[in-house]
Design a protein around this motif. Structure first.
Motif, short mmCIF file in Angstrom:
data_model
loop_
_atom_site.label_atom_id
_atom_site.label_comp_id
_atom_site.label_asym_id
_atom_site.label_seq_id
_atom_site.Cartn_x
_atom_site.Cartn_y
_atom_site.Cartn_z
N ARG A 143 1.11 -1.19 0.19
CA ARG A 143 -0.05 0.32 0.07
C ARG A 143 0.94 0.98 0.03
N SER A 144 2.13 1.38 0.19
CA SER A 144 3.17 2.75 0.65
C SER A 144 4.08 2.24 -0.55
N ILE A 145 4.31 1.44 -1.25
CA ILE A 145 6.12 0.89 -1.61
C ILE A 145 5.75 0.60 -2.71
N ALA A 146 5.91 0.70 -3.72
CA ALA A 146 5.77 -0.02 -5.11
C ALA A 146 6.34 -1.24 -5.49
N GLU A 147 6.20 -2.01 -5.75
CA GLU A 147 7.02 -3.69 -6.70
C GLU A 147 8.22 -3.07 -6.65
N ARG A 148 9.24 -4.00 -7.00
CA ARG A 148 10.77 -3.26 -7.09
C ARG A 148 10.32 -3.93 -9.09
N ARG A 149 11.15 -3.45 -10.26
CA ARG A 149 11.58 -3.91 -10.89
C ARG A 149 12.64 -3.58 -11.81
N TRP A 150 13.24 -4.47 -12.10
CA TRP A 150 14.89 -4.92 -12.22
C TRP A 150 15.00 -5.27 -14.17
N VAL A 151 15.90 -4.67 -14.63
CA VAL A 151 16.95 -4.41 -15.62
C VAL A 151 18.12 -5.98 -16.01
N VAL A 152 18.31 -7.09 -16.04
CA VAL A 152 19.37 -7.58 -16.29
C VAL A 152 20.04 -7.53 -17.80
N TYR A 153 21.04 -6.47 -17.58
CA TYR A 153 21.14 -6.26 -19.67
C TYR A 153 21.39 -7.05 -20.33
N ASN A 154 21.73 -7.60 -21.20
CA ASN A 154 22.55 -8.25 -22.12
C ASN A 154 23.91 -7.66 -22.58
N GLY A 155 24.42 -8.29 -22.30
CA GLY A 155 25.84 -7.36 -22.20
C GLY A 155 26.57 -6.17 -21.09
N TYR A 156 26.71 -5.03 -22.06
CA TYR A 156 27.14 -3.69 -21.15
C TYR A 156 25.99 -3.65 -20.60
N ALA A 157 25.92 -2.65 -19.45
CA ALA A 157 24.96 -2.41 -18.66
C ALA A 157 25.01 -0.67 -19.36
N GLU A 158 23.71 -0.77 -20.15
CA GLU A 158 23.25 0.55 -20.08
C GLU A 158 22.22 1.47 -20.51
N ALA A 159 21.39 1.98 -19.63
CA ALA A 159 20.34 2.76 -19.92
C ALA A 159 19.45 2.86 -20.70
N SER A 160 20.34 3.79 -21.72
CA SER A 160 19.57 4.26 -23.00
C SER A 160 19.36 2.57 -23.70
N ALA A 161 19.74 1.56 -23.39
CA ALA A 161 19.56 0.38 -24.16
C ALA A 161 18.44 0.26 -23.79
N ILE A 162 17.33 0.85 -22.97
CA ILE A 162 15.82 0.21 -22.70
C ILE A 162 15.34 0.28 -23.73
N PRO A 163 14.25 0.08 -24.52
CA PRO A 163 13.15 0.41 -24.89
C PRO A 163 12.01 1.07 -24.89
N PRO A 164 11.54 2.35 -25.13
CA PRO A 164 10.55 3.22 -25.11
C PRO A 164 9.67 2.72 -24.21
N GLY A 165 8.81 1.41 -24.33
CA GLY A 165 8.03 0.12 -24.18
C GLY A 165 8.18 -0.07 -22.46
N TRP A 166 9.35 -0.69 -22.51
CA TRP A 166 9.64 -0.68 -20.74
C TRP A 166 10.78 -0.06 -19.99
N HIS A 167 10.52 1.11 -20.94
CA HIS A 167 11.77 2.66 -19.60
C HIS A 167 9.81 2.81 -19.08
#
Length: 133
Positions: free
Chosen positions: A48-72
């Protein structure tokens, strides 16, 4: 052996051992994007107070700009439901992903840059100094 050492000592390529353990223990696989990145979620202890935790495991180098808009949108809790391969369609103004080349040999170097291959042009004189006669 190299993969184990990579996971133990580096956070920028794939996942660390801590993230692997957390994902195995609490993570629920949600989906995968076209780049091979895998998305997970874990329910909140206080829903009720904290949203679920969501995370990504990158395929290769961890670059945040590699997340597509829908998943972002899903990662940042803007969308309640993750995009599925069939239902998500990018908008007409969205461009395909281009990797961030900053810090690489392919990075943009403007003309006159000290790290560019071309020599800087000498500045033009915009005035003439006064000389006594």
């Amino acid at each position: 052996m190299i993969t184990f050492l990579k996971q133990f000592f580096s956070w920028w390529s794939g996942q660390t051992l801590g993230l692997r353990f957390y994902t195995w223990r609490k993570g629920e696989f949600v989906g995968q994007d076209e780049f091979g990145n895998r998305y997970y979620r874990a329910p909140s202890a206080l829903p009720r107070s904290i949203a679920e935790r969501r995370w990504v495991v990158y395929n290769g180098y961890a670059e945040a700009s590699a997340i597509p808009p829908g998943w972002h949108g899903w990662m940042h809790h803007r969308d309640a439901n993750p995009p599925s391969g069939d239902s998500y369609r990018p908008r007409e103004w969205e461009k395909p992903h281009q990797p961030n080349l900053t810090g690489t040999a392919q990075a943009y170097r403007p003309p006159g840059s000290i790290v560019g291959s071309a020599r800087p042009k000498p500045p033009k004189a915009d005035y003439e100094a006064w000389q006594p006669e």
